[in-house]
Scaffold this motif. Sequence first.
Motif, PDB file in Angstrom:
ATOM      1  N   ALA A  63       3.473 -12.002   4.446  1.00 57.21           N
ATOM      2  CA  ALA A  63       2.188 -13.280   4.303  1.00 57.21           C
ATOM      3  C   ALA A  63       1.199 -12.676   3.558  1.00 57.21           C
ATOM      4  CB  ALA A  63       2.219 -13.806   5.844  1.00 57.21           C
ATOM      5  N   ILE A  64       0.709 -11.658   4.025  1.00 60.67           N
ATOM      6  CA  ILE A  64      -0.705 -11.187   3.445  1.00 60.67           C
ATOM      7  C   ILE A  64      -0.367 -11.098   1.812  1.00 60.67           C
ATOM      8  CG2 ILE A  64      -2.278  -9.215   3.121  1.00 60.67           C
ATOM      9  CD1 ILE A  64      -2.418 -10.478   5.817  1.00 60.67           C
ATOM     10  N   ALA A  65       1.033 -10.694   1.263  1.00 63.14           N
ATOM     11  CA  ALA A  65       1.019 -10.654  -0.157  1.00 63.14           C
ATOM     12  C   ALA A  65       1.138 -12.096  -0.887  1.00 63.14           C
ATOM     13  CB  ALA A  65       2.253  -9.967  -0.581  1.00 63.14           C
ATOM     14  N   ALA A  66       1.878 -12.964   0.028  1.00 58.19           N
ATOM     15  CA  ALA A  66       2.047 -14.569  -0.322  1.00 58.19           C
ATOM     16  C   ALA A  66       0.460 -15.164  -0.427  1.00 58.19           C
ATOM     17  CB  ALA A  66       2.636 -15.215   0.638  1.00 58.19           C
ATOM     18  N   ILE A  67      -0.304 -14.804   0.646  1.00 62.32           N
ATOM     19  CA  ILE A  67      -1.631 -15.567   0.559  1.00 62.32           C
ATOM     20  C   ILE A  67      -2.632 -14.806  -0.536  1.00 62.32           C
ATOM     21  CG2 ILE A  67      -3.762 -15.551   1.984  1.00 62.32           C
ATOM     22  CD1 ILE A  67      -1.982 -15.463   4.399  1.00 62.32           C
ATOM     23  N   THR A  68      -2.095 -13.682  -0.912  1.00 66.99           N
ATOM     24  CA  THR A  68      -3.286 -13.063  -2.022  1.00 66.99           C
ATOM     25  C   THR A  68      -2.926 -13.854  -3.259  1.00 66.99           C
ATOM     26  OG1 THR A  68      -3.313 -10.957  -0.765  1.00 66.99           O
ATOM     27  CG2 THR A  68      -3.802 -11.045  -2.941  1.00 66.99           C
ATOM     28  N   ILE A  69      -1.503 -14.048  -3.428  1.00 70.86           N
ATOM     29  CA  ILE A  69      -1.200 -14.896  -4.709  1.00 70.86           C
ATOM     30  C   ILE A  69      -1.657 -16.271  -4.608  1.00 70.86           C
ATOM     31  CG2 ILE A  69       0.789 -15.639  -6.037  1.00 70.86           C
ATOM     32  CD1 ILE A  69       0.158 -12.462  -6.705  1.00 70.86           C
ATOM     33  N   ALA A  70      -1.429 -16.937  -3.526  1.00 60.77           N
ATOM     34  CA  ALA A  70      -1.788 -18.154  -3.393  1.00 60.77           C
ATOM     35  C   ALA A  70      -3.293 -18.551  -3.724  1.00 60.77           C
ATOM     36  CB  ALA A  70      -1.243 -18.794  -2.114  1.00 60.77           C
ATOM     37  N   LEU A  71      -4.106 -17.691  -3.094  1.00 62.04           N
ATOM     38  CA  LEU A  71      -5.675 -17.814  -3.452  1.00 62.04           C
ATOM     39  C   LEU A  71      -5.821 -17.577  -4.923  1.00 62.04           C
ATOM     40  CD1 LEU A  71      -6.931 -15.819  -0.488  1.00 62.04           C
ATOM     41  CD2 LEU A  71      -7.204 -18.131  -0.646  1.00 62.04           C
ATOM     42  N   THR A 131      -3.485  -3.876  -3.535  1.00 63.03           N
ATOM     43  CA  THR A 131      -2.861  -3.388  -2.419  1.00 63.03           C
ATOM     44  C   THR A 131      -3.112  -4.120  -1.127  1.00 63.03           C
ATOM     45  OG1 THR A 131      -4.419  -1.792  -1.690  1.00 63.03           O
ATOM     46  CG2 THR A 131      -2.872  -1.059  -3.394  1.00 63.03           C
ATOM     47  N   TYR A 132      -1.736  -4.196  -0.361  1.00 64.96           N
ATOM     48  CA  TYR A 132      -1.731  -4.820   0.934  1.00 64.96           C
ATOM     49  C   TYR A 132      -0.986  -4.012   1.941  1.00 64.96           C
ATOM     50  CZ  TYR A 132       3.155  -6.375   0.046  1.00 64.96           C
ATOM     51  OH  TYR A 132       4.340  -6.392   0.140  1.00 64.96           O
ATOM     52  N   SER A 133      -1.222  -4.385   3.228  1.00 67.12           N
ATOM     53  CA  SER A 133      -0.497  -3.992   4.324  1.00 67.12           C
ATOM     54  C   SER A 133      -0.529  -4.667   5.403  1.00 67.12           C
ATOM     55  CB  SER A 133      -1.055  -2.413   4.538  1.00 67.12           C
ATOM     56  OG  SER A 133      -2.535  -2.412   4.820  1.00 67.12           O
ATOM     57  N   LEU A 134      -0.113  -4.323   6.477  1.00 63.70           N
ATOM     58  CA  LEU A 134       0.044  -5.009   7.711  1.00 63.70           C
ATOM     59  C   LEU A 134      -1.349  -4.972   8.669  1.00 63.70           C
ATOM     60  CD1 LEU A 134       1.123  -6.877  10.195  1.00 63.70           C
ATOM     61  CD2 LEU A 134       2.395  -4.654  10.980  1.00 63.70           C
ATOM     62  N   GLN A 135      -1.770  -3.478   8.578  1.00 63.77           N
ATOM     63  CA  GLN A 135      -3.106  -3.019   9.127  1.00 63.77           C
ATOM     64  C   GLN A 135      -4.027  -2.525   8.272  1.00 63.77           C
ATOM     65  OE1 GLN A 135      -1.169  -0.182  11.984  1.00 63.77           O
ATOM     66  NE2 GLN A 135      -1.034  -1.728  13.337  1.00 63.77           N
ATOM     67  N   SER A 136      -5.208  -2.627   8.549  1.00 63.28           N
ATOM     68  CA  SER A 136      -6.237  -2.303   7.737  1.00 63.28           C
ATOM     69  C   SER A 136      -6.277  -0.706   7.500  1.00 63.28           C
ATOM     70  CB  SER A 136      -7.632  -2.448   8.460  1.00 63.28           C
ATOM     71  OG  SER A 136      -8.656  -1.763   7.860  1.00 63.28           O
ATOM     72  N   SER A 137      -6.380  -0.172   6.156  1.00 64.99           N
ATOM     73  CA  SER A 137      -6.447   1.181   5.846  1.00 64.99           C
ATOM     74  C   SER A 137      -7.599   1.221   4.647  1.00 64.99           C
ATOM     75  CB  SER A 137      -5.319   1.707   5.584  1.00 64.99           C
ATOM     76  OG  SER A 137      -4.826   1.294   4.195  1.00 64.99           O
ATOM     77  N   THR A 194       0.981  -1.364  -0.098  1.00 64.68           N
ATOM     78  CA  THR A 194       0.077   0.017  -0.179  1.00 64.68           C
ATOM     79  C   THR A 194       0.774   1.304  -0.019  1.00 64.68           C
ATOM     80  OG1 THR A 194      -1.695  -1.072   1.288  1.00 64.68           O
ATOM     81  CG2 THR A 194      -1.830   1.283   1.319  1.00 64.68           C
ATOM     82  N   GLY A 195       0.522   2.174  -0.793  1.00 64.29           N
ATOM     83  CA  GLY A 195       1.370   3.541  -0.942  1.00 64.29           C
ATOM     84  C   GLY A 195       2.226   3.385  -2.328  1.00 64.29           C
ATOM     85  N   ALA A 227      -6.088  -5.920   0.860  1.00 64.71           N
ATOM     86  CA  ALA A 227      -5.688  -6.864   1.762  1.00 64.71           C
ATOM     87  C   ALA A 227      -4.901  -6.582   3.100  1.00 64.71           C
ATOM     88  CB  ALA A 227      -5.103  -8.064   1.061  1.00 64.71           C
ATOM     89  N   PHE A 228      -5.310  -6.919   4.129  1.00 68.25           N
ATOM     90  CA  PHE A 228      -4.600  -6.827   5.149  1.00 68.25           C
ATOM     91  C   PHE A 228      -4.495  -7.678   6.171  1.00 68.25           C
ATOM     92  CE2 PHE A 228      -8.720  -5.001   5.160  1.00 68.25           C
ATOM     93  CZ  PHE A 228      -9.300  -5.191   6.470  1.00 68.25           C
ATOM     94  N   ALA A 229      -3.901  -7.603   7.612  1.00 61.88           N
ATOM     95  CA  ALA A 229      -3.932  -8.424   8.517  1.00 61.88           C
ATOM     96  C   ALA A 229      -4.752  -7.781   9.585  1.00 61.88           C
ATOM     97  CB  ALA A 229      -2.790  -8.773   9.228  1.00 61.88           C
ATOM     98  N   ARG A 230      -5.655  -8.784  10.349  1.00 65.01           N
ATOM     99  CA  ARG A 230      -6.437  -8.338  11.634  1.00 65.01           C
ATOM    100  C   ARG A 230      -6.310  -8.949  12.565  1.00 65.01           C
ATOM    101  NH1 ARG A 230     -12.616  -8.724   9.893  1.00 65.01           N
ATOM    102  NH2 ARG A 230     -12.197 -10.955  10.504  1.00 65.01           N
TER     103      ARG A 230
END
Length: 810
Positions: free
Chosen positions: A635-643, A585-591, A572-573, A596-599
């Motif tokens: 992991a958020i990026a890797a999971i997005t691609i895996a899905l 876009t992905y990040s550690l926290q929701s924005s 993200t950014g 995609a993000f972690a919660r």
Amino acid sequence: MFRIIISGGGTGGHIFPAVAIGQSIRNEMPNAEILFVGAKGRMEMEKIPQAGFNIVGLPVAGINRKQIWKNFSLPFKLVACFYKARRIIKTFKPNVVVGVGGYASAPVLWTAERMNIPCLIQEQNSYPGVTNLSLARKAERICVAYTGMEKYFPKNKIVLTGNPVRQDISGNADIRSEAIKFYGLEENKKTILVIGGSLGARTLNDGMSASIDTFLASGYQVLWQTGKIYYDKISQSLQGKNLKGLVVLDFIKNMNFAYSVADIIISRAGALSISELSIVGKPVILVPSPNVAENHQWKNAMALVEKNAAIMIEDKDAIRDICGVASGLLEDEEKQKQLSRNILLMAKPNATSEILKEVLSIARAKKIYFLGTGGIGMSALARYFMLKGVEVFGYDRVCTPLTQQLEKEGVVIHYEENPQKIPADIDEVIYTPAIPSDNLEWNYLRSLGVPIKKRAVVLGEISRKYKTIAVAGTHGKTSTATMTAFLLKDRVAFLGGISNNFNSNFLYSKNAKFCVAEADEYDRSFLELHPEYSIITSADDDHLDIYKTSDEVKKAFSKFANLTKGLLVVKTGLEKILNLENVCTYSLQSSEDSCAFARNVKIENGNYCFDYVCKDEVISGLSLRGSGEYNVENAIAAITIALKTGVSASDIKKSLPLFTGVKRRFDVRVKKSDIVYADDYAHHPKEIETSIRSFKKLYPEYFLLLVFQPHLYSRTRDFAEDFAKSLSLADELVLLDIYPARELPIEDISSKTIGQYVSKIPLQYETKENLLAFLQTRLDKESRPVLLVTMGAGDIDTLVAPIENFTAKK
């Protein structure tokens, strides 16, 4: 380029195994060149091109025993065959020749053997033909389908592989309903399948013609392959009859459908048929043809009958006995189960892959020379080519644990600039741009006239063969790429670090659909890739010796992003910085800017626990082994691609806790109450800051003693103040001398260039040679729990094992 000739044909029993071998080679080695050599006028000249392969024909023919006068031209044809076979081999330059039997096989293998080209014979029958018997003496390997073949062939050359069968053969019950509808049959009726070979079998057809009325009247249904020669005659003879429950075809194209509908099978006893029937596992009545050389089919059938795996009817008795024997078997369910059970025990479902192993083991392989073999990217390529049957040689400046492992795997490496140690018959050279222009071997290799390719170009060529997932970023790409490759199963992967799970930087799956490639921004190498999917983890200023300005770095990453055909996943950014559209876009926290993000991120027992959220997709209760918080973001990026590539959420949830990271990436080597020792590859200011903050978050009660080895004079010069700011987050710092890698020293640039800006923490300068002694003395004086971290991208990794040893004992 790996080249193979497959020779033989005449009947389906020779042609279909040849095609299966060719398809196996094509699947494993997509860039291999395959040439079939058959006999002009025979069925292989039609069937092989239909399977998608090139074939050339020889003017070869067998002895005509009925019209002897027609054999007058045979010696002239034979001479022409040998002459053409030699010309084909000389032009095509095969690494190996495979003979599957048939008229064309003899001149091709005989000629290849005399040209010192390794040959493999694939003998389908339980009793070998004259051709294979005569060729066996000089063949390097003989793949057979039956035990006891040492009676005919040298024992030390025999490998029991079974016969290769068509890839779609299984007789799977799951497709029976679909197959029943396809043929217009009824679900609840018992079905007889009759197959007499691609051309047909007269006696078998006569027996079925005599029995068909009885079969249909008894409520059975029949799927009958007559063969092309007999189809018209049989069709005419059936006109005017009630044919409900009867399907008559000249040739069955979808054998898997045919096998799936059958309750019992009546068949000739050709070697390929028996191999397929063994895999299918249905009750079989064999009617061996008496019109084949050495009575092969009778001997093949007896090999099953003696093990109570089939019933045999003599050809001369077929017209009389087919109806009674088949009807009796259909009503005897116990006998059916017994035959099925026993014939399955004879199956060799992996025959094709076993034969391929033998082909590769004897092939005279292509030779590739790696200039800079020990680099992390180069070594992954070396492993890839080794797996493809290539002989790999190379040079590297230093001997490391990685080069030592490569040597154990079969790569021949030397460690001095010595052109005399380069093999004389190299086919191709692959080099790393880290090799200096004055390297003696580099200049010698350029004078040879052999193809020379940059590492990135070769990786780009490989990326065309798969759906490639390219992972780019000035930091974070190795961990993200390795995690992505771990979550996918059907992939090859070229990684920038050693996976702890696999102890390798190269991962391989036999039926790989995807390629995970670490996309290196240095020297704009990542622009050579052809990604279907991409991840960009970061795009900070780096390699300014190449790019010169920050804008040029961003332009290169934008160009890389635009190479992506499918999903592009970016931190993200970055989409704004790189002017990208239509990205995830992905990040550690929701924005509001993150797809995609972690919660619910939290630490439990040293592991990170979190939920993955992406639009409507939520995977709750994920766990990742103790590493930096930044790895959750990776992991958020890797999971997005895996899905996106088809990995299920449940598989991701099972796999992620098993991921143990990458060597030298937040790599905790010793974990005790009074001392923790970790090693990390971070060599950019942003990486260093991220790693230190993550270490402190996981081990808040520990005193962080950091040992850092700067990497490159130019990077030290360009980012000295940024390095100092990040390194000052430690509690105490030891700076080693700069690791130069590909660079020559720059005047007035040293570790002190960084040290002068370090503030508020104790600072010590040490040499690599004195570091162990310093650490032992320093740690003896410390009463607090210590987190010792070694960090850098140079040769500091050579100290990891000795530091691990003494801290483990402390």
